[in-house]
Scaffold this motif. Structure first.
Motif, PDB file in Angstrom:
ATOM      1  N   ILE A 138      42.438 153.486 107.670  1.00 32.25           N
ATOM      2  CA  ILE A 138      41.816 152.506 106.768  1.00 32.25           C
ATOM      3  C   ILE A 138      41.499 151.230 107.541  1.00 32.25           C
ATOM      4  O   ILE A 138      40.390 150.698 107.455  1.00 32.25           O
ATOM      5  N   LEU A 139      42.471 150.742 108.301  1.00 32.04           N
ATOM      6  CA  LEU A 139      42.259 149.517 109.076  1.00 32.04           C
ATOM      7  C   LEU A 139      41.120 149.677 110.072  1.00 32.04           C
ATOM      8  O   LEU A 139      40.245 148.814 110.187  1.00 32.04           O
ATOM      9  N   LYS A 140      41.103 150.801 110.760  1.00 34.96           N
ATOM     10  CA  LYS A 140      40.039 151.049 111.745  1.00 34.96           C
ATOM     11  C   LYS A 140      38.672 151.118 111.051  1.00 34.96           C
ATOM     12  O   LYS A 140      37.690 150.572 111.553  1.00 34.96           O
ATOM     13  N   THR A 141      38.612 151.760 109.899  1.00 33.18           N
ATOM     14  CA  THR A 141      37.359 151.856 109.149  1.00 33.18           C
ATOM     15  C   THR A 141      36.885 150.484 108.703  1.00 33.18           C
ATOM     16  O   THR A 141      35.706 150.140 108.842  1.00 33.18           O
ATOM     17  N   ILE A 142      37.812 149.681 108.200  1.00 32.58           N
ATOM     18  CA  ILE A 142      37.459 148.327 107.747  1.00 32.58           C
ATOM     19  C   ILE A 142      36.941 147.495 108.911  1.00 32.58           C
ATOM     20  O   ILE A 142      35.937 146.795 108.785  1.00 32.58           O
ATOM     21  N   LYS A 178      35.988 144.279 101.690  1.00 36.03           N
ATOM     22  CA  LYS A 178      36.098 144.344 100.234  1.00 36.03           C
ATOM     23  C   LYS A 178      36.322 145.765  99.721  1.00 36.03           C
ATOM     24  O   LYS A 178      36.273 146.004  98.522  1.00 36.03           O
ATOM     25  N   SER A 179      36.576 146.697 100.615  1.00 32.61           N
ATOM     26  CA  SER A 179      36.730 148.102 100.229  1.00 32.61           C
ATOM     27  C   SER A 179      38.153 148.622 100.367  1.00 32.61           C
ATOM     28  O   SER A 179      38.367 149.830 100.339  1.00 32.61           O
ATOM     29  N   VAL A 180      39.124 147.747 100.500  1.00 35.52           N
ATOM     30  CA  VAL A 180      40.504 148.181 100.707  1.00 35.52           C
ATOM     31  C   VAL A 180      40.972 149.061  99.552  1.00 35.52           C
ATOM     32  O   VAL A 180      41.532 150.137  99.769  1.00 35.52           O
ATOM     33  N   SER A 181      40.756 148.635  98.328  1.00 34.54           N
ATOM     34  CA  SER A 181      41.209 149.412  97.166  1.00 34.54           C
ATOM     35  C   SER A 181      40.599 150.809  97.170  1.00 34.54           C
ATOM     36  O   SER A 181      41.298 151.812  96.959  1.00 34.54           O
ATOM     37  N   TYR A 182      39.315 150.874  97.420  1.00 35.22           N
ATOM     38  CA  TYR A 182      38.617 152.166  97.424  1.00 35.22           C
ATOM     39  C   TYR A 182      39.137 153.074  98.532  1.00 35.22           C
ATOM     40  O   TYR A 182      39.409 154.253  98.312  1.00 35.22           O
ATOM     41  N   SER A 224      49.313 147.989  98.084  1.00 37.45           N
ATOM     42  CA  SER A 224      50.423 147.127  98.495  1.00 37.45           C
ATOM     43  C   SER A 224      51.107 147.686  99.740  1.00 37.45           C
ATOM     44  O   SER A 224      51.509 146.931 100.627  1.00 37.45           O
ATOM     45  N   GLY A 225      51.224 149.025  99.807  1.00 38.61           N
ATOM     46  CA  GLY A 225      51.795 149.648 100.996  1.00 38.61           C
ATOM     47  C   GLY A 225      50.945 149.383 102.231  1.00 38.61           C
ATOM     48  O   GLY A 225      51.461 149.125 103.317  1.00 38.61           O
ATOM     49  N   TYR A 226      49.626 149.439 102.044  1.00 39.80           N
ATOM     50  CA  TYR A 226      48.709 149.154 103.148  1.00 39.80           C
ATOM     51  C   TYR A 226      48.904 147.728 103.648  1.00 39.80           C
ATOM     52  O   TYR A 226      49.060 147.496 104.843  1.00 39.80           O
ATOM     53  N   TYR A 227      48.929 146.757 102.714  1.00 35.73           N
ATOM     54  CA  TYR A 227      49.091 145.357 103.123  1.00 35.73           C
ATOM     55  C   TYR A 227      50.459 145.108 103.747  1.00 35.73           C
ATOM     56  O   TYR A 227      50.577 144.343 104.716  1.00 35.73           O
ATOM     57  N   ASP A 228      51.505 145.743 103.236  1.00 36.20           N
ATOM     58  CA  ASP A 228      52.836 145.620 103.852  1.00 36.20           C
ATOM     59  C   ASP A 228      52.813 146.159 105.273  1.00 36.20           C
ATOM     60  O   ASP A 228      53.392 145.576 106.194  1.00 36.20           O
ATOM     61  N   TRP A 229      52.128 147.286 105.460  1.00 36.36           N
ATOM     62  CA  TRP A 229      52.032 147.901 106.780  1.00 36.36           C
ATOM     63  C   TRP A 229      51.272 146.996 107.750  1.00 36.36           C
ATOM     64  O   TRP A 229      51.679 146.815 108.889  1.00 36.36           O
ATOM     65  N   VAL A 230      50.168 146.410 107.285  1.00 39.79           N
ATOM     66  CA  VAL A 230      49.381 145.513 108.141  1.00 39.79           C
ATOM     67  C   VAL A 230      50.224 144.305 108.543  1.00 39.79           C
ATOM     68  O   VAL A 230      50.232 143.906 109.707  1.00 39.79           O
TER      69      VAL A 230
END
Length: 80
Positions: free
Chosen positions: A19-23, A30-34, A44-50
């Motif tokens: 996801i991070l690489k794609t963004i 603006k596509s994090v949720s998707y 929330s898991g994604y943001y915690d991981w980042v």
């Protein structure tokens, strides 16, 4: 035999890394949720991981995995 290969299911960390690489690659801030929904991981898991800054290790592990597949395929192709 065809169809005997095991399907590898990516871990949450691997999904977060993708996801991070794609963004970053496609400037999709603006596509994090998707993207999280597509990968079946929580936002929330994604943001915690980042925030934990663990993605460098995951990317390295993923690249090593890709290289091992490439090397395996190359050696099989050379034997023919």
């Amino acid at each position: 035999m065809a169809g005997d290969e095991e399907e590898t299911i990516p871990t949450a960390a691997e999904n977060f890394s993708l996801i991070l690489k794609t963004i970053r690659t496609y400037q999709l801030k603006k596509s994090v949720s998707y993207l999280c929904e597509l990968a079946s991981v929580s936002r929330s898991g994604y943001y915690d991981w980042v925030k934990a800054d663990n993605y460098g290790h995951t990317v390295t592990r993923r690249m090593n995995w890709i290289l091992s597949i490439f090397e395996k395929y190359s050696s099989v192709k050379k034997k023919k």
